[in-house]
Design an enzyme around this catalytic site. Structure first.
Site, mmCIF file in Angstrom:
data_model
loop_
_atom_site.group_PDB
_atom_site.id
_atom_site.type_symbol
_atom_site.label_atom_id
_atom_site.label_comp_id
_atom_site.label_asym_id
_atom_site.label_seq_id
_atom_site.Cartn_x
_atom_site.Cartn_y
_atom_site.Cartn_z
ATOM 1 N N VAL A 46 -85.765 35.766 -31.179
ATOM 2 C CA VAL A 46 -86.209 37.102 -31.578
ATOM 3 C C VAL A 46 -86.589 37.941 -30.366
ATOM 4 O O VAL A 46 -86.073 39.040 -30.169
ATOM 5 C CB VAL A 46 -87.416 36.998 -32.546
ATOM 6 C CG1 VAL A 46 -87.984 38.383 -32.824
ATOM 7 C CG2 VAL A 46 -87.008 36.314 -33.833
ATOM 8 N N ASP A 90 -92.426 34.423 -20.948
ATOM 9 C CA ASP A 90 -92.443 33.190 -21.739
ATOM 10 C C ASP A 90 -93.089 32.101 -20.889
ATOM 11 O O ASP A 90 -92.842 32.026 -19.675
ATOM 12 C CB ASP A 90 -91.023 32.773 -22.138
ATOM 13 C CG ASP A 90 -91.008 31.808 -23.310
ATOM 14 O OD1 ASP A 90 -90.583 32.205 -24.403
ATOM 15 O OD2 ASP A 90 -91.431 30.637 -23.123
ATOM 16 N N THR A 107 -93.927 31.025 -35.660
ATOM 17 C CA THR A 107 -95.046 30.660 -36.533
ATOM 18 C C THR A 107 -94.542 29.594 -37.503
ATOM 19 O O THR A 107 -94.102 29.912 -38.612
ATOM 20 C CB THR A 107 -95.587 31.884 -37.302
ATOM 21 O OG1 THR A 107 -94.486 32.676 -37.776
ATOM 22 C CG2 THR A 107 -96.478 32.725 -36.429
ATOM 23 N N THR A 124 -93.866 36.120 -37.940
ATOM 24 C CA THR A 124 -94.067 36.084 -39.389
ATOM 25 C C THR A 124 -95.410 35.440 -39.718
ATOM 26 O O THR A 124 -95.686 34.317 -39.296
ATOM 27 C CB THR A 124 -92.944 35.291 -40.068
ATOM 28 O OG1 THR A 124 -91.691 35.904 -39.760
ATOM 29 C CG2 THR A 124 -93.139 35.265 -41.576
ATOM 30 N N CYS A 146 -87.107 30.668 -40.857
ATOM 31 C CA CYS A 146 -87.532 31.797 -41.696
ATOM 32 C C CYS A 146 -87.602 31.423 -43.170
ATOM 33 O O CYS A 146 -88.676 31.230 -43.718
ATOM 34 C CB CYS A 146 -86.582 32.981 -41.489
ATOM 35 S SG CYS A 146 -86.725 33.756 -39.868
ATOM 36 N N ARG A 169 -84.085 24.098 -35.122
ATOM 37 C CA ARG A 169 -85.416 24.035 -35.729
ATOM 38 C C ARG A 169 -85.314 23.890 -37.248
ATOM 39 O O ARG A 169 -84.559 24.588 -37.898
ATOM 40 C CB ARG A 169 -86.220 25.296 -35.388
ATOM 41 C CG ARG A 169 -86.611 25.415 -33.927
ATOM 42 C CD ARG A 169 -87.316 26.727 -33.661
ATOM 43 N NE ARG A 169 -86.450 27.875 -33.914
ATOM 44 C CZ ARG A 169 -86.857 29.142 -33.858
ATOM 45 N NH1 ARG A 169 -88.105 29.425 -33.572
ATOM 46 N NH2 ARG A 169 -86.006 30.128 -34.088
#
Length: 439
Positions: free
Chosen positions: A22, A40, A90, A125, A265, A336
């Protein structure tokens, strides 16, 4: 002169905190217009970006080589910017509750380097209330500054679809929100620099936070409905894809297909809604049920792999099962929350050691995340069963003859093909006499 005008004039910079699937595309997009610092903590990732390598494959190596983003793992450089976008993951804990540690840590780190007059926008999120009730106190504590006086906050949920070359950051309408009208206006104008589709100004930060978890929960429920049909139709001996093909001839059909719901997501966000709702005394029935159905799909597929091996007269314990694709979705290197790995776990109880093939995935990441090793395609031959788990473009382009080449020499009735994404032509496979099952 407002912060937006100073950013446009080059007097101020934008900082991206978190350069994953993202954050990195956002940083690259903004860098075409204004000065950007890309931060990062992962020094290895920063090194790759600095050398023009895009491990996410979201914008490509050429875009990384030519971008003006100032990549860094030094948090002190955040002091150089006054418009901060936090785009860290998250995830959820093992008990399915929200894991806010990444966003809390990012807030603490940013707070230590926050300067007066800054605006902080969260894209991660979260459930409604996290930005104002969790993140703001951390920013205040670490910075010694007062929110609403010394700095402002907003929320703009990420909507990037990893691996999707059609729906990109620039042409997806952006939801933006701010703690007050002035902040909202500044945030909206900054994002309008790169979002060609325009922005939607949400009425509050909580509304924007809720919109994100709801849009993914809605999709999760729709897929769960189709997955439940697939499990029922399997018992009825009815092909789910044929049913959907027939159903989709109606103008208002939604076009959802059965599948594994993983990733960062859709397979995660509903749990954020469920958590906050239950904390307030409301038990989510529909969303919880949808999550349960989708979480059960790996074991359903695993059971059918075993069933098809038995029907093909294979000795299950010694069967060689080759998985083609381990990422959570096609044409994307992201592993992931890959549900393919959960199918592999299901097979372990039968002492099957699957062979995992995926040219898109990072072998080091697979081993780090799951303790499993990716194999070279040379190790895929002499298979008893092949599982087409992810519909990568190169797999869609392969012919049945090419797939057949991976099997050991035997009658076609003993060659088991598990086509999770239904990419093969069913009539061709069945006419060839193969033992074929698709979701």
């Amino acid at each position: 002169m407002g912060l937006y005008e100073k950013i446009v004039s080059g007097d101020e910079k934008i900082a991206l905190i978190g350069l994953g699937y993202v954050g990195m595309p956002i940083a690259v997009a903004f860098a075409k217009k204004v000065k950007v610092i890309g931060f990062d903590l992962n020094a290895e990732k920063i090194d790759k970006y600095s050398r023009g390598i895009d491990p996410t494959k979201e914008v490509g190596d050429d875009a990384i080589k030519n971008t003006t983003v100032e990549f860094t793992s030094d948090p002190l450089r955040l002091k150089e910017a006054r418009f901060h976008i936090v785009a860290v993951p998250t995830p959820i804990n093992l008990d399915k509750t929200p894991d806010l540690h990444p966003v809390e840590s990012a807030s603490a780190l940013l707070g230590k380097n926050l300067t007066k007059g800054s605006i902080v926008v969260y894209e991660s999120t979260v459930y409604p209330g996290v930005t104002e009730d969790v993140c703001v106190p951390i920013l205040e504590k670490e910075s010694g500054l007062k929110c609403g006086v010394d700095f402002k906050v907003g929320y703009s949920p990420e909507r990037i679809n990893p691996g999707d070359k059609l729906h990109r950051l620039e042409n997806i309408k952006k939801i933006v929100s701010g703690m007050d009208d002035e902040t909202l206006d500044e945030i909206a104008k900054v994002y309008e620099l790169v979002i060609k589709a325009g922005v939607h100004r949400a009425g509050s930060i909580k509304v924007a936070e809720a919109a994100k978890v709801v849009e993914n929960s809605q999709r999760d429920i729709n897929i769960a409905f189709i997955n439940e049909l697939a499990m029922a139709f399997d018992k009825m001996g009815i092909d789910t894809s044929e049913v959907i093909d027939a159903m989709d001839t109606k103008w208002n059909a939604l076009g959802f297909r059965p599948g594994l719901v993983g990733g960062h997501c859709i397979g995660v966000d509903p749990y954020y809604f469920i958590y906050e709702a239950e904390k307030l005394g409301y038990h989510s029935r529909l969303i919880s049920s949808g999550r349960q159905i989708n979480d059960d799909m790996p074991s359903f597929v695993g059971d059918n792999i075993i069933k098809q091996l038995v029907l093909a007269n294979k000795q299950v314990r010694q069967a060689k099962v080759v998985f083609f694709g381990v990422t959570f979705k096609e044409n994307c290197p992201d592993v992931r929350n890959s549900k393919v790995m959960e199918i592999v776990k299901c097979l372990e109880q039968y002492k099957i050691r699957p062979v995992l093939i995926d040219p898109s995935a990072d072998p080091a990441e697979v081993e780090r995340s799951y303790g499993l090793k990716l194999s070279d395609v040379k190790e895929a031959y002499d298979a008893d069963c092949i599982v087409i788990a992810v519909a990568h473009e190169e797999y869609r382009a392969m012919t049945l003859k090419e797939w057949d080449g991976f099997f050991k020499t035997c009658d076609n009735s003993q060659k088991v093909i598990i086509d999770i994404k239904s990419i093969l032509k069913k009539d061709e496979v069945l006419s060839g006499g193969y033992r074929y099952w698709r979701l």
